[in-house]
Design a protein around this motif. Structure first.
Motif, PDB file in Angstrom:
ATOM      1  N   TYR A 182      -2.258 -22.704  -5.863  1.00 22.86           N
ATOM      2  CA  TYR A 182      -2.194 -21.307  -6.319  1.00 22.86           C
ATOM      3  C   TYR A 182      -1.203 -20.515  -5.479  1.00 22.86           C
ATOM      4  O   TYR A 182      -0.458 -19.675  -6.002  1.00 22.86           O
ATOM      5  CB  TYR A 182      -3.580 -20.682  -6.244  1.00 22.86           C
ATOM      6  CG  TYR A 182      -3.610 -19.228  -6.643  1.00 22.86           C
ATOM      7  CD1 TYR A 182      -3.584 -18.856  -8.001  1.00 22.86           C
ATOM      8  CD2 TYR A 182      -3.632 -18.224  -5.673  1.00 22.86           C
ATOM      9  CE1 TYR A 182      -3.593 -17.518  -8.367  1.00 22.86           C
ATOM     10  CE2 TYR A 182      -3.639 -16.896  -6.023  1.00 22.86           C
ATOM     11  CZ  TYR A 182      -3.624 -16.543  -7.382  1.00 22.86           C
ATOM     12  OH  TYR A 182      -3.619 -15.222  -7.744  1.00 22.86           O
ATOM     13  N   ARG A 240      -2.427 -20.322 -13.122  1.00 23.46           N
ATOM     14  CA  ARG A 240      -3.289 -19.668 -14.106  1.00 23.46           C
ATOM     15  C   ARG A 240      -3.064 -20.255 -15.490  1.00 23.46           C
ATOM     16  O   ARG A 240      -4.020 -20.452 -16.253  1.00 23.46           O
ATOM     17  CB  ARG A 240      -3.006 -18.156 -14.121  1.00 23.46           C
ATOM     18  CG  ARG A 240      -3.586 -17.436 -12.903  1.00 23.46           C
ATOM     19  CD  ARG A 240      -3.573 -15.923 -13.142  1.00 23.46           C
ATOM     20  NE  ARG A 240      -2.210 -15.431 -13.254  1.00 23.46           N
ATOM     21  CZ  ARG A 240      -1.481 -14.982 -12.246  1.00 23.46           C
ATOM     22  NH1 ARG A 240      -1.969 -14.977 -11.015  1.00 23.46           N
ATOM     23  NH2 ARG A 240      -0.233 -14.533 -12.453  1.00 23.46           N
ATOM     24  N   GLU A 241      -1.822 -20.553 -15.854  1.00 21.51           N
ATOM     25  CA  GLU A 241      -1.534 -21.142 -17.160  1.00 21.51           C
ATOM     26  C   GLU A 241      -2.181 -22.516 -17.290  1.00 21.51           C
ATOM     27  O   GLU A 241      -2.704 -22.885 -18.343  1.00 21.51           O
ATOM     28  CB  GLU A 241      -0.019 -21.242 -17.348  1.00 21.51           C
ATOM     29  CG  GLU A 241       0.389 -21.741 -18.729  1.00 21.51           C
ATOM     30  CD  GLU A 241       0.002 -20.778 -19.834  1.00 21.51           C
ATOM     31  OE1 GLU A 241      -0.098 -21.218 -20.994  1.00 21.51           O
ATOM     32  OE2 GLU A 241      -0.258 -19.587 -19.541  1.00 21.51           O
ATOM     33  N   ARG A 285      -5.752 -21.978 -17.973  1.00 22.72           N
ATOM     34  CA  ARG A 285      -5.994 -21.492 -19.334  1.00 22.72           C
ATOM     35  C   ARG A 285      -5.915 -22.628 -20.331  1.00 22.72           C
ATOM     36  O   ARG A 285      -6.738 -22.757 -21.240  1.00 22.72           O
ATOM     37  CB  ARG A 285      -4.980 -20.401 -19.668  1.00 22.72           C
ATOM     38  CG  ARG A 285      -5.233 -19.728 -21.015  1.00 22.72           C
ATOM     39  CD  ARG A 285      -4.138 -18.684 -21.269  1.00 22.72           C
ATOM     40  NE  ARG A 285      -2.855 -19.335 -21.485  1.00 22.72           N
ATOM     41  CZ  ARG A 285      -2.486 -19.850 -22.662  1.00 22.72           C
ATOM     42  NH1 ARG A 285      -3.274 -19.817 -23.719  1.00 22.72           N
ATOM     43  NH2 ARG A 285      -1.291 -20.421 -22.785  1.00 22.72           N
TER      44      ARG A 285
END
Length: 359
Positions: free
Chosen positions: A304, A312-313, A316
């Motif tokens: 991160y 984050r992608e 997701r």
């Protein structure tokens, strides 16, 4: 002497005078009498020898008294099983003492008056309005109450010489020791304890004191068993029975309550142990899960920090993958359409059956 005739070959006995014949007959008679006397003497001697031999059985011992006094010293005075020798009576006297069998004495001096028929039938006599002194035996307890006590003592002879010759009547003396022990123990126990609360201790106290007296007097016996019976005076026996019944009911209820307490306690302890074990297991599982999550987040933190948007992608996409995998219906909305209409109350689709002939 006359010569034999030519026609008779038998010898002719010589002629003996009358006095010589009488002397010969007397001599023969004396010889026969002497033979009988000798034979009689041998028989008498054999009978004397056999009369001096006696047998001692396995369950007894014997003591030889010579002119009223035991023959031998110490252990040599006792003749055990087997053959032994003693002079005939009245020089020696053989006293046999049974040592292998158990003897029994019973004392009823502290018991209420009862007839032989009532005793044989196990019938308790009807009590009068009061105790009859001189007729009804009794003891006085430490709290001043009156009880009836009788005892049966079984014993064996351990010192035969002391038992047989030290006392004129050892059995009566032993019975007196037992009576003394009953009165001694009664003065140290209350009526309730001797009657029903602590009967075993009362019996043991009588036995211990009896053993002490027997050893002190040197009766030469060993006590095997002692049975003691205790009864309340007949004129108040009904009230004592009621008290005993109430005490027994009380003890029964206490035992039942104690049993229920023990059962509930065991169940509660078992449930508590199971609860603690379950909580410990859940605690271990939670700690392991949190530790695994902490380790996972620690490992993802570096990714991160390097590129937050990419991280984050990726998360997701992974979430959408899990959602699309578990969803039955999938709807995709193009970016140019701003409104979507769906029939949420439609009939559920019936699953198709597989064709068995299909390949």
């Amino acid at each position: 002497m006359a010569a034999p005739s030519s026609g008779n070959l038998r010898p002719v006995r010589p002629q003996v005078a009358g006095d010589d014949a009488s002397s010969q007959a007397l001599s023969e008679a004396l010889g026969s009498s002497l033979l009988l006397v000798r034979l009689l003497a041998v028989i008498l001697a054999a009978a004397f020898v056999f009369s001096c031999v006696f047998t001692v059985n396995p369950s007894e011992v014997a003591v030889v008294l010579r002119f009223g006094k035991p023959v031998g010293e110490g252990a040599d005075q006792i003749r055990k099983q087997g053959l032994h020798w003693a002079l005939p009576y009245p020089i020696d006297e053989i006293v046999r003492i049974p040592t292998g069998e158990s003897k029994t004495i019973r004392t009823t001096r502290a018991w209420y008056a009862v007839t032989a028929e009532e005793e044989a039938g196990g019938i308790t006599p009807q009590g009068g309005p009061q105790l009859t002194p001189g007729v009804d035996g009794h003891v006085i307890t430490s709290d001043g109450n009156i009880l009836h006590v009788r005892a049966t003592l079984r014993y064996k002879i351990t010192q035969p010489v002391d038992y047989a010759f030290r006392f004129a009547n050892a059995t009566n003396l032993l019975r007196s020791c037992l009576d003394n022990s009953i009165h001694w123990a009664s003065g140290r126990f209350t009526a309730d304890s001797a009657l029903y609360k602590d009967r075993i201790a009362f019996r043991d106290a009588i036995r211990r004191h009896a053993v002490t007296l027997v050893d002190r007097l040197g009766l030469g016996v060993g006590i095997d068993t002692l049975d003691v019976e205790v009864a309340a005076p007949l004129y108040v026996k009904t009230y004592f029975d009621q008290v005993i019944a109430a005490e027994q009911d009380r003890s029964k209820r206490i035992n039942e309550a104690q049993g229920e307490f023990d059962r509930v306690t065991r169940e509660a302890v078992g449930e508590a142990q199971r609860t603690r074990a379950t909580g410990q297991s859940l605690s271990n599982s939670l700690v392991q899960a949190v530790s695994a999550d902490a380790l996972f987040f620690s490992q993802q933190r570096e990714d991160y920090r390097k590129n937050p948007a990419l991280f984050r992608e990726r998360l997701r996409i992974a979430a959408i993958g899990r959602i699309l995998t578990n969803a039955q219906d999938k709807f995709f909305q193009p970016a140019s359409i701003g409104e979507i209409r769906m029939n949420l109350s439609r009939e559920p689709e019936t699953p198709r059956k597989a064709d068995p002939n299909a390949r």
